[in-house]
Every structure is written in structure tokens, then in C-alpha cells.
Design a protein around this motif. Structure first.
Motif, PDB file in Angstrom:
ATOM      1  N   GLY A 269      34.451  13.730 -13.174  1.00  0.00           N
ATOM      2  CA  GLY A 269      35.182  14.978 -12.937  1.00  0.00           C
ATOM      3  C   GLY A 269      36.654  14.851 -13.306  1.00  0.00           C
ATOM      4  O   GLY A 269      37.262  15.783 -13.828  1.00  0.00           O
TER       5      GLY A 269
ATOM      6  N   ILE B 114      30.705  10.055  -9.798  1.00  0.00           N
ATOM      7  CA  ILE B 114      30.749  11.445 -10.263  1.00  0.00           C
ATOM      8  C   ILE B 114      32.199  11.959 -10.285  1.00  0.00           C
ATOM      9  O   ILE B 114      32.604  12.680 -11.203  1.00  0.00           O
TER      10      ILE B 114
ATOM     11  N   MET C 140      34.549  29.956 -12.821  1.00  0.00           N
ATOM     12  CA  MET C 140      33.968  28.647 -12.531  1.00  0.00           C
ATOM     13  C   MET C 140      34.036  28.424 -11.025  1.00  0.00           C
ATOM     14  O   MET C 140      35.119  28.505 -10.431  1.00  0.00           O
TER      15      MET C 140
ATOM     16  N   TYR D 223      26.664  21.737  -5.357  1.00  0.00           N
ATOM     17  CA  TYR D 223      26.228  21.773  -6.753  1.00  0.00           C
ATOM     18  C   TYR D 223      25.988  20.375  -7.323  1.00  0.00           C
ATOM     19  O   TYR D 223      25.477  20.248  -8.437  1.00  0.00           O
ATOM     20  N   THR D 224      26.430  19.348  -6.602  1.00  0.00           N
ATOM     21  CA  THR D 224      26.292  17.976  -7.097  1.00  0.00           C
ATOM     22  C   THR D 224      25.443  17.159  -6.120  1.00  0.00           C
ATOM     23  O   THR D 224      25.838  16.971  -4.961  1.00  0.00           O
ATOM     24  N   PRO D 225      24.269  16.685  -6.561  1.00  0.00           N
ATOM     25  CA  PRO D 225      23.365  15.948  -5.653  1.00  0.00           C
ATOM     26  C   PRO D 225      24.046  14.776  -4.944  1.00  0.00           C
ATOM     27  O   PRO D 225      23.823  14.555  -3.751  1.00  0.00           O
ATOM     28  N   SER D 226      24.925  14.051  -5.664  1.00  0.00           N
ATOM     29  CA  SER D 226      25.592  12.890  -5.052  1.00  0.00           C
ATOM     30  C   SER D 226      26.485  13.300  -3.883  1.00  0.00           C
ATOM     31  O   SER D 226      26.620  12.565  -2.905  1.00  0.00           O
TER      32      SER D 226
END
Lengths: 162, 162
Positions: A106, A102, A41, A47-50
Motif C-alpha cells: 500500500g 500488505i 475510492m 476489503y483486505t483479508p489480511s
């Protein structure tokens, strides 16, 4: 009095620029690879737009804060600064809120949507994101003070007609 | 001229209040139950902290917009309104950003974090959230106009010394 005003303004701008730059940098260098049940992983901000929005917003705010220091007080451009300050303040609020939302998923997941928390697997990554969020929040608070101070400063000198 | 200022201000406040109320109501009534691989899935706004924040922020903004209409222009309280307008503007930006970030995960998922999109299963729910987001964004834009207009209005009458 004018000199004190200017000094407070410079100190606030430098603090905002520093905290914003720190937030963007801490987020950019967040990167971790973990193996989970044999599956590799990889976690990184892009990897996260925000999180990408967060980096762009704070990088822009940092550069903007330094540029504003070059604006001569009392000039026509300085009147425009309050307008752009409010826009930058709203931009940073959006970046902190989106990243916070976000990060919450997580950390805690969302059982109803079937989204599992990932912070137990990538603790160092989550620590970096939390650090970026704290630094971003500090920058946002300083920006809020700058806006309140500018509102006060704009209203005052304009009344000195007599 | 003063009457025109007042009229524009009232129209903007009513538009902001209406759009904010619509955003909060559309979000609150979003609810759907779907069966997915034999598992019942219930989707409602209160399961997501960002959506709860969205409802509270827009409900507060809607009530605030109506209350401000009662403030007499030129009074001491009216000077404070610009300050609270900026705070409400930032609050709404945060609510739209956090809801937008979570909605993006709901629609597109995040493959790297293992979060699957859920909108294919609860389409009506996602439609409601999208509607609330659009209405919230409209309210935010009107708030931005109110702030810009207030900044202009605050700076102007204070200079009429001659």
C-alpha cells in the motif's frame, strides 16, 4: 516472591490485552473515501483479508489475555496456559506479518507486479493502519515477554522437591 | 525412554530442516518471464520483500535445526534451545503469513486497491510460490510439534527428585 511473580504476570497480561484491543479497534475504525481522477475510492479494513485476520487475531488475544487472569496459579489449567500462550504468540506474529506485508505494498507499491501505492490517495486510512500495526507490535512484544516469563516460571516451581 | 525421546527429537528436527530447506530452495528458483500485451514481465522472488524474508527465515531455520542436533541433551545450552525454538517458530509463522498475504494478492488481486491478479500471466512462478508456501507450512507444523514436545520434555525431567 510468589506475589511478585503474580503481580508481574498480571501487569504483563493487562498491557498485552490493552495493546491488542487498541490494535483491533484502530484497525476497525480505519475508513476513508477519496476521489482520484474522478473515480471514488473507498478504503476500509474489511476489503483486505489480511486486515480482517489482524482484527480477529487481536480481538481474540485481548479477550484471552483477560480470561487468563482468572486462572488460579498452580492449577492444572495454568499448565495449559503456556501452551496456549505460544499459540496466541504465533497467531499475533502471523497477523502482524501479513498486515505489514500488505501495508508495504500500500505504501510503496510493487512496480514489478504493476501494483501502485495507494497511501498518497488515502493518507488518513494508511495512518490508521500504521497505528494499528504499531499497537499490534507492542502487544506482540509483551506476549513474547509473557512466554519467556512463563517458561521461566514453569521450570522453577517444579524443582522445589527438597 | 530417554533414547526414545532423543530419537523423536532427532526425527522431528531432520523433518523440519528438510521441509525448511525445500521451502527456501523452491522459492529461490521461482523465476518466470512472460509477455503481456507486448510488455515483458519478469517475476522472481527478489522483487517482493516478503518473499526475500521467507527465504532468509527458512534458510536460517533449516541451518538452526541441524545445529541443534549437535547440542548434548541435558546441557545448559539445551535449556536455551526451547527459548530459541519459540523464536524460530514465531519467525517462520511471520514468514508464512507475509508470503501468504502477498500470494493472495497475486492470485486474487485486490479490486478496491486497484491491484490486478498476476498469476494468470506467470502461472509457473505462482506454482513455485505455492509449493514453497506448502513446504514452509509443513516445516512450521513440525516446528510447532517440536516446541510442544520440548515444553513437555523440559517440564518432566526436572521433577525427578524422588
Amino acid at each position: 516472591m510468589v506475589k511478585l511473580h503474580r503481580l508481574i504476570s498480571i501487569v504483563l497480561r493487562l498491557a498485552a490485552a490493552g495493546a491488542a484491543a487498541a490494535a483491533a479497534i484502530i484497525m476497525v475504525i480505519s475508513h476513508e473515501t477519496a476521489t482520484f481522477f474522478g473515480i471514488e475510492m473507498e478504503a476500509k479494513y474489511s476489503y483486505t483479508p489480511s486486515f480482517v485476520f489482524f482484527v480477529v487475531a487481536f480481538a481474540v488475544a485481548s479477550a484471552y489475555s483477560l480470561l487468563v487472569l482468572l486462572v488460579r496459579p498452580g492449577s492444572t489449567v495454568s499448565r495449559l496456559v503456556l501452551l496456549t500462550d505460544v499459540i496466541v504468540g504465533m497467531l499475533l506474529t502471523g497477523a502482524v506479518a501479513a498486515t505489514g506485508a500488505i501495508s508495504d505494498v500500500g505504501k510503496n507499491g510493487n512496480a514489478h507486479a504493476g501494483w501502485l501505492p495507494i497511501c498518497a490517495q488515502v493518507q488518513a486510512y494508511c495512518g490508521h493502519v500504521a497505528g494499528a500495526l504499531i499497537s499490534g507490535f507492542v502487544s506482540l512484544v509483551v506476549y513474547f515477554l509473557i512466554i519467556m516469563y512463563s517458561l521461566h516460571a514453569v521450570a522453577e516451581p517444579m524443582c522445589s522437591c527438597h
